[in-house]
Design a protein around this motif. Structure first.
Motif, PDB file in Angstrom:
ATOM      1  N   UNK A   6     -11.298  -3.578  -6.737  1.00  0.00           N
ATOM      2  CA  UNK A   6     -10.815  -4.189  -7.980  1.00  0.00           C
ATOM      3  C   UNK A   6      -9.471  -3.562  -8.345  1.00  0.00           C
ATOM      4  N   UNK A   7      -8.788  -4.164  -9.298  1.00  0.00           N
ATOM      5  CA  UNK A   7      -7.508  -3.624  -9.721  1.00  0.00           C
ATOM      6  C   UNK A   7      -7.625  -2.199 -10.224  1.00  0.00           C
ATOM      7  N   UNK A   8      -8.596  -1.915 -11.075  1.00  0.00           N
ATOM      8  CA  UNK A   8      -8.758  -0.568 -11.636  1.00  0.00           C
ATOM      9  C   UNK A   8      -9.141   0.425 -10.546  1.00  0.00           C
ATOM     10  N   UNK A   9      -9.995   0.013  -9.605  1.00  0.00           N
ATOM     11  CA  UNK A   9     -10.353   0.889  -8.488  1.00  0.00           C
ATOM     12  C   UNK A   9      -9.103   1.266  -7.685  1.00  0.00           C
ATOM     13  N   UNK A 570       6.952 -12.497   5.018  1.00  0.00           N
ATOM     14  CA  UNK A 570       7.238 -11.068   4.849  1.00  0.00           C
ATOM     15  C   UNK A 570       7.632 -10.737   3.406  1.00  0.00           C
ATOM     16  N   UNK A 571       8.390 -11.639   2.794  1.00  0.00           N
ATOM     17  CA  UNK A 571       8.876 -11.388   1.436  1.00  0.00           C
ATOM     18  C   UNK A 571       7.837 -11.744   0.372  1.00  0.00           C
ATOM     19  N   UNK A 572       6.812 -12.468   0.748  1.00  0.00           N
ATOM     20  CA  UNK A 572       5.868 -13.019  -0.226  1.00  0.00           C
ATOM     21  C   UNK A 572       4.475 -12.403  -0.146  1.00  0.00           C
ATOM     22  N   UNK A 573       4.200 -11.632   0.907  1.00  0.00           N
ATOM     23  CA  UNK A 573       2.858 -11.112   1.119  1.00  0.00           C
ATOM     24  C   UNK A 573       2.423 -10.193  -0.020  1.00  0.00           C
ATOM     25  N   UNK A 574       1.139 -10.292  -0.362  1.00  0.00           N
ATOM     26  CA  UNK A 574       0.522  -9.385  -1.323  1.00  0.00           C
ATOM     27  C   UNK A 574      -0.804  -8.912  -0.730  1.00  0.00           C
ATOM     28  N   UNK A 575      -1.190  -7.691  -1.075  1.00  0.00           N
ATOM     29  CA  UNK A 575      -2.365  -7.071  -0.478  1.00  0.00           C
ATOM     30  C   UNK A 575      -3.205  -6.380  -1.548  1.00  0.00           C
ATOM     31  N   UNK A 576      -4.435  -6.083  -1.172  1.00  0.00           N
ATOM     32  CA  UNK A 576      -5.304  -5.176  -1.925  1.00  0.00           C
ATOM     33  C   UNK A 576      -5.839  -4.134  -0.967  1.00  0.00           C
TER      34      UNK A 576
END
Length: 579
Positions: A6-9, A570-576
């Motif tokens: 999760x975001x907080x984790x 490459x410019x748009x990727x997002x990860x967790x």
């Protein structure tokens, strides 16, 4: 299958690195306390050097939080919001920015002076002839402007004066690539249509080493482009062909290698000679940015040039870091030639070049397309039946960017660029510039952090495969390079992943289909010109040494949905981070 935090984790996970870093630093300080202070001071003094410039401008930073740990927490929150994407992370939260050396340089006082001297006239401003004179001075007389009647060839001046322009100012390197590849596609169809066996044709655009990702994007953007020849419509598509250095691709390089920017010439030659593939043109990138900012030898450039001449192929240089490449040739060969003389020799071997002047122009904006009127391979595309490459370039610049005598730049920017191009070939500047990068690489290596060696010129490249040497190469799909980027952003250090994520996608929108195929799995720390002190670099090195010694803490990342299939992913990727 891994699940995402999760975001907080993720914020709490990132914050744990700050706490562990403080413990790690305390242990290292205790170890250093055992060494006599005078020896520590002597080591620091012996490793110092005078800079070839002085600073006149100071820009204060604004702390991200109320104290160091709170600043780390604030940045960690921003990291998660940005999906570990360096491009999305706000720059004012950073301590040091290694995202790119493009447009991020501190300009010289001579350049700043030209900003005041700029002429903002709409057409043929004062900077336009100065720009053309500078191109000829820096890159060689074969690029002298025939449009302005300044070539040493009187016949060319007479033929093209105020008629055909071969040098174009544009907004930046990407603008140059976009305009050039579209014009090349149309010119190839006009030249070859009589030999087509269908109304759809594919050409390979070959790079003798490695294309950069935006260059790849512009090539892939030529997909089913319509070209009308007479009353017949044809479709043209470009495909990428890279010929990377096998030592960089396979991670078998060593400190004793000299020109890791050279690509696999024999493979390129075989492709050309076999004539099984239509080839649109051949590129070489100097320095080889996607291959570790590595220098390319004159021998390689000459081999490629001779091959192109023999087979009537246009040879174009991606010239963004031309001066740094020439400097490395001078040093490696122990040449008595000046950097300027080596630059002239390099560009005497090509038919034209695209350049982002935000690199070795030491400018904050600008680019250029320069084609030689002395090149037979360029001239075959001039005044073709049904069209002219030069006219198409000019029309596109006028329609999309601005009049071709200013190309989206202010008059002051043009004059600053001209001063930058003359400054960048000075030996004292290049000595200071490249040696700072090499000092950074050396301290990282001495601290045990695996980087591509020998170091190139504009950046230090962390070797992600060697950083995580205990992990199987098939785990490249876990994108640990992006893990390093995200964790370091929380520390205020911005880097750029140029490896298994940036250059791979199963959707046909990247040079390689799988992470395992990618040539070199790196995280790049690009060093802006004349901007940072060694202390900034060494503080970053300390952080990276901590991460290397504590890499067991580093978790893989998972793509956020529906992003990898996007163009220029490459410019748009997002990860967790994974749990």
């Amino acid at each position: 299958m891994s699940t995402r935090m999760t975001g907080e984790e993720q914020v709490q996970y990132l914050l744990s690195f700050y706490d562990e870093f403080q413990k790690w630093k305390a242990n290292k300080e205790a170890e250093l306390a055992k060494i006599p202070a005078h020896l520590l001071a002597m080591a620091q003094a012996l490793d110092s050097t005078f800079r070839p410039f002085v600073n006149h401008i100071v820009k204060p930073k604004h702390p991200a939080g109320v104290d160091e740990r709170d600043s780390f927490r604030v940045r960690a929150t921003k990291v998660v919001e940005a999906g570990l994407n360096s491009f999305f992370f706000p720059a004012d939260f950073l301590e040091v920015d290694y995202l790119s050396d493009s447009g991020s340089a501190a300009m010289t006082t001579e350049q700043w002076a030209q900003l005041i001297q700029g002429d903002e006239s709409y057409g043929s401003n004062e900077g336009w002839p100065i720009f053309n004179d500078t191109i000829a001075q820096v890159f060689g007389p074969k690029f002298a402007s025939v449009f302005l009647g300044k070539s040493s060839d009187a016949a060319l001046n007479k033929k093209f004066h105020n008629v055909k322009n071969f040098n174009y100012i544009v907004n930046q390197g990407r603008g140059a690539e976009s305009i050039f590849f579209a014009a090349l596609a149309d010119s190839l169809v006009r030249r070859d249509h009589a030999t087509f066996t269908s109304d759809h044709v594919e050409y390979a655009i070959c790079c003798s080493n490695n294309f950069f990702d935006t260059t790849s994007g512009h090539i892939l953007n030529i997909n089913n482009r319509s070209v009308l020849v007479g009353d017949k419509e044809y479709k043209i598509t470009f495909k990428l062909m890279n010929f990377p250095n096998p030592k960089v691709k396979n991670g078998t390089y060593s400190i004793h290698d000299k020109y890791l920017g050279d690509g696999m010439f024999e493979a390129l030659e075989q492709l050309v000679v076999e004539k099984k593939t239509r080839i649109g043109c051949v590129f070489t990138t100097i320095t080889n940015n996607s291959g570790g900012s590595q220098p390319v030898s004159l021998a390689h450039i000459k081999q490629v040039s001779d091959l192109c001449k023999k087979h009537n192929l246009v040879y174009i240089m991606d010239a963004c870091r031309f001066a740094e490449n020439a400097f490395m040739i001078k040093k490696i060969e122990n040449s008595e030639k000046s950097v300027q003389e080596i630059v002239h020799e390099i560009f005497s071997l090509v038919d034209g070049f695209n350049i982002s002047l935000k690199k070795d122009g030491i400018a904050n904006c600008g680019g250029a397309i320069c084609l030689s009127p002395m090149s037979e391979r360029i001239m075959q595309f001039v005044d073709q039946p049904g069209g002219c490459m030069l006219q198409q370039l000019m029309d596109t610049v006028i329609l999309q960017i601005g009049h071709f005598t200013y190309g989206a730049l202010t008059g002051r920017d043009i004059k600053a660029i001209c001063v930058g191009l003359k400054h960048v070939v000075k030996l004292e500047y290049l000595e200071g510039r490249v040696k700072q990068v090499h000092r950074f690489a050396k301290i990282l290596t001495d601290l045990g952090v695996p980087v591509l060696t020998p170091c190139g010129t504009s950046a230090v490249y962390l070797d992600v495969d060697k950083f995580f040497a205990d992990k199987d190469k098939s785990l490249r799909k876990n994108y640990f390079g992006n893990s390093l980027v995200g964790i370091s952003l929380a520390a205020g250090i911005r880097m750029c992943e140029l490896g298994s994520s940036a250059f791979s996608s199963p959707h046909g929108n990247a040079p390689y289909a799988t992470p395992e195929e990618v040539s070199g799995n790196f995280v790049r720390l690009a060093i802006p010109r004349q901007l940072y002190s060694d202390n900034d670099l060494f503080a970053s090195a300390l952080w990276l040494a901590f991460l290397f010694e504590n890499k067991a803490m580093i978790k893989p990342v998972i793509d956020r949905p529906n992003l990898r299939q996007l163009s220029l992913h490459h410019f748009k990727m997002m990860f967790d981070f994974a749990k």
